[in-house]
Design an enzyme around this catalytic site. Sequence first.
Site, PDB file in Angstrom:
ATOM      1  CB  CYS A  80      -1.386   0.040   1.009  1.00 15.37           C
ATOM      2  SG  CYS A  80      -1.553   1.054   1.484  1.00 15.37           S
ATOM      3  CB  CYS A  83       0.364   1.777   3.792  1.00 18.73           C
ATOM      4  SG  CYS A  83      -1.358   1.495   4.375  1.00 18.73           S
TER       5      CYS A  83
END
Length: 170
Positions: A80, A83
Amino acid sequence: MKKLIAMATLFFASILTYACKDGGKPAQQIESQDSLQAKGEVTVMNKELFIAEVFDYEKSQEWKYKGDKPAIIDLYADWCGPCRMTAPIMKELAKEYAGQIVIYKVNVDKEKELAALFNATSIPLFVFIPINETPQLFRGAADKATYKKVIEEFLLKKKEEASQQPMPSL
C-alpha cells in the site's frame, strides 16, 4: 561416500543447533513490548499481543481497553503506497510521544482476523484509542500535523475544551 554423508550430517546438525538457539532470533519481534515503547518505537502487533494488551474480543463483546496509555493502531499492508507514506510519520510520532502513547502496527495481510475486527476494507486505517473511551477510526493517510492534533486533543486531552468534544475531524 562416507565423507559426503558425514559432511551432510554435520551440516544439518549445525543448522539444527543454530535454529534451536537464539541464532534465528524470530522472538525479537516480541522483544519486550515495554522496552520498545520506552524507546519510542512502533510495535508490530499480532492477534496474541492485541488480546493481551488491547482488548480480549474472544471473552468479551463490550469494549474495555487494557492499556495504561492511549494508543494508535495502524492497519497497513506492505504493498500500500499511502501506508508506506505514513509509516515514517508514525515512527516519528512514537519517538516524540514516547512514554505518553503507544503506537502499534498491524499488517492486514498477515492478521486478517484483526483487520476484520476493525472492518479494514480500505487502508491505511488508524484506530485511535483513548483511555476509558470508545476508539475512533480514521481511514486514509494524512500529514503529521493532523495526527499530532488528534494525539494532543483526543488522546492526551491537552486542550481543556477537548474533553467535551468528539475527535477532531480528519
